[in-house]
Write an enzyme that holds these catalytic residues in place. Structure first.
Site, PDB file in Angstrom:
ATOM      1  N   ARG A 101      15.156  -2.857  -5.143  1.00  0.00           N
ATOM      2  CA  ARG A 101      13.851  -2.844  -5.797  1.00  0.00           C
ATOM      3  C   ARG A 101      14.090  -2.626  -7.280  1.00  0.00           C
ATOM      4  O   ARG A 101      15.204  -2.416  -7.724  1.00  0.00           O
ATOM      5  CB  ARG A 101      12.985  -1.687  -5.281  1.00  0.00           C
ATOM      6  CG  ARG A 101      12.912  -1.647  -3.786  1.00  0.00           C
ATOM      7  CD  ARG A 101      12.130  -0.437  -3.355  1.00  0.00           C
ATOM      8  NE  ARG A 101      12.669   0.066  -2.109  1.00  0.00           N
ATOM      9  CZ  ARG A 101      11.994   0.829  -1.275  1.00  0.00           C
ATOM     10  NH1 ARG A 101      10.767   1.193  -1.562  1.00  0.00           N
ATOM     11  NH2 ARG A 101      12.530   1.256  -0.171  1.00  0.00           N
ATOM     12  N   LYS A 131       2.618   7.000   5.509  1.00  0.00           N
ATOM     13  CA  LYS A 131       1.866   5.750   5.502  1.00  0.00           C
ATOM     14  C   LYS A 131       1.433   5.304   6.901  1.00  0.00           C
ATOM     15  O   LYS A 131       0.961   4.182   7.064  1.00  0.00           O
ATOM     16  CB  LYS A 131       2.697   4.653   4.834  1.00  0.00           C
ATOM     17  CG  LYS A 131       2.990   4.936   3.361  1.00  0.00           C
ATOM     18  CD  LYS A 131       3.606   3.710   2.736  1.00  0.00           C
ATOM     19  CE  LYS A 131       4.336   4.072   1.472  1.00  0.00           C
ATOM     20  NZ  LYS A 131       5.032   2.898   0.926  1.00  0.00           N
ATOM     21  N   PRO A 191       0.832  -1.210   0.000  1.00  0.00           N
ATOM     22  CA  PRO A 191       0.000   0.000   0.000  1.00  0.00           C
ATOM     23  C   PRO A 191       0.863   1.256   0.000  1.00  0.00           C
ATOM     24  O   PRO A 191       1.801   1.364   0.773  1.00  0.00           O
ATOM     25  CB  PRO A 191      -0.797  -0.096   1.293  1.00  0.00           C
ATOM     26  CG  PRO A 191      -0.587  -1.466   1.826  1.00  0.00           C
ATOM     27  CD  PRO A 191       0.663  -2.008   1.208  1.00  0.00           C
ATOM     28  N   GLU A 192       0.579   2.183  -0.894  1.00  0.00           N
ATOM     29  CA  GLU A 192       1.292   3.458  -0.915  1.00  0.00           C
ATOM     30  C   GLU A 192       0.362   4.538  -0.363  1.00  0.00           C
ATOM     31  O   GLU A 192      -0.783   4.266  -0.012  1.00  0.00           O
ATOM     32  CB  GLU A 192       1.763   3.777  -2.334  1.00  0.00           C
ATOM     33  CG  GLU A 192       2.742   2.705  -2.826  1.00  0.00           C
ATOM     34  CD  GLU A 192       3.955   3.251  -3.556  1.00  0.00           C
ATOM     35  OE1 GLU A 192       4.411   4.364  -3.250  1.00  0.00           O
ATOM     36  OE2 GLU A 192       4.449   2.534  -4.438  1.00  0.00           O
TER      37      GLU A 192
END
Ligand SMILES: [Zn+2]
Length: 303
Positions: free
Chosen positions: A270, A61, A2-3
């Site tokens: 990443r 977040k 989730p961003e």
């Protein structure tokens, strides 16, 4: 994972469904979900029971719910966390970690997390209208926050001696910009993530802020990116932003602007996606970007 826009969707869901309600019972189903709380499950359950939830806030977040006793309930979704609001009789599911029931016997709040990188914990609130948890004081505001200071961000960014993408992922400089949104914003402004921050012009930096905000607003309007089918919002609906991505995940697909095949590079464990024609790699400095094919590895949640 989730961003920020997804987390904002969850915050709005919490504001609608749980604010104003009194907690009547808490059940911790997996101790790892409350590992950041310095007591055990029994203490966590006792600390919440009987408290009323006063508001639902977010910084980056992190989510927090100020409680009627002056403490705050903090949450982070990690990689696969979900906060679901369900009718008490509905099936509990395999990955339920914490169950919070309310005195009105309406929908309960469930923290569900397959990989348990996320969690819930308690903290003291600092003085101020948002009752910001003490442990979040170092987290910078995000570009959707009304208190975000654009001029300050631009000058701090240009004083850094690092690569742009690394700076965008630094939560003490700007929060809420994860890997996907960083790639999308950099594609919009035609900058490669390895470009040195101290050589950005003020205009380029300002354009980057606009692009980050646009990407986030678009994702928010579309209900969040559901890239990882694990993510669902507070009511269990998947987001649809993945359909509008221009960079992230599009290796070898044609650039939506110039048609060149998009590239993937390894960066900070990443993958980074960019257009080799629109976003040329800087020549002068050697950054951590590598052209080697990357294996997708979990993004570690470091609080
Ligand atoms: Zn292009």
């Amino acid at each position: 994972m989730p961003e920020l826009p997804e987390v904002e969707v969850v915050r709005a869901g919490l504001a609608r469904w749980v604010v104003g309600r009194e907690i009547s019972a808490v059940s911790v189903r997996h101790p790892r979900a409350i590992r950041r709380f310095l007591g055990g499950s029994t203490q966590f359950e006792a600390a919440l029971t009987g408290r009323r939830i006063l508001a639902a806030h977010r910084r980056g977040k992190y989510l927090w719910l100020p409680l009627s006793d002056g403490q705050v309930l903090l949450g982070h979704l990690g990689m696969s966390g979900q906060l679901l609001v369900e009718v008490p009789s509905s099936p509990k599911g395999l990955h339920l970690r914490v169950l919070i029931a309310f005195a009105d016997q309406g929908r309960d709040l469930r923290f569900v997390d397959q990989r348990t990188f996320g969690g819930l914990w308690l903290d003291a609130a600092s003085p101020g209208p948002d009752q910001l948890p003490v442990s979040l004081a170092h987290i910078a505001r995000d570009p959707l926050d009304p208190g975000f200071d654009e001029k300050l961000f631009i000058s701090r960014l240009r004083r850094r001696r690092t690569e742009i993408k690394r700076a965008l992922l630094d939560q003490t400089l700007i929060s809420g910009v994860g890997n996907i949104y960083a790639d999308e914003a950099l594609w919009r402004v035609r900058l490669h993530g390895a470009r040195p921050t101290d050589r950005l012009t003020r205009t380029q930096a300002a354009g980057l802020v606009v692009a980050i905000r646009e990407v986030m607003m678009q994702a928010l309007a579309e209900g969040g990116t559901s890239f990882d089918s694990l993510y669902v919002n507070v009511n269990g609906d998947s987001g649809h932003f993945a359909r509008s991505l221009n960079a992230y995940g599009r290796v070898d697909m044609p650039c939506h602007r110039c048609g060149a095949p998009m590239r993937r590079e390894a960066f900070m464990n990443r993958s980074s996606f960019s257009c080799p024609a629109c976003q040329p790699r800087p020549r002068s400095r050697r950054g951590p970007f590598k052209t080697a094919a990357t294996v997708r590895r979990p993004e570690l949640y470091t609080p």
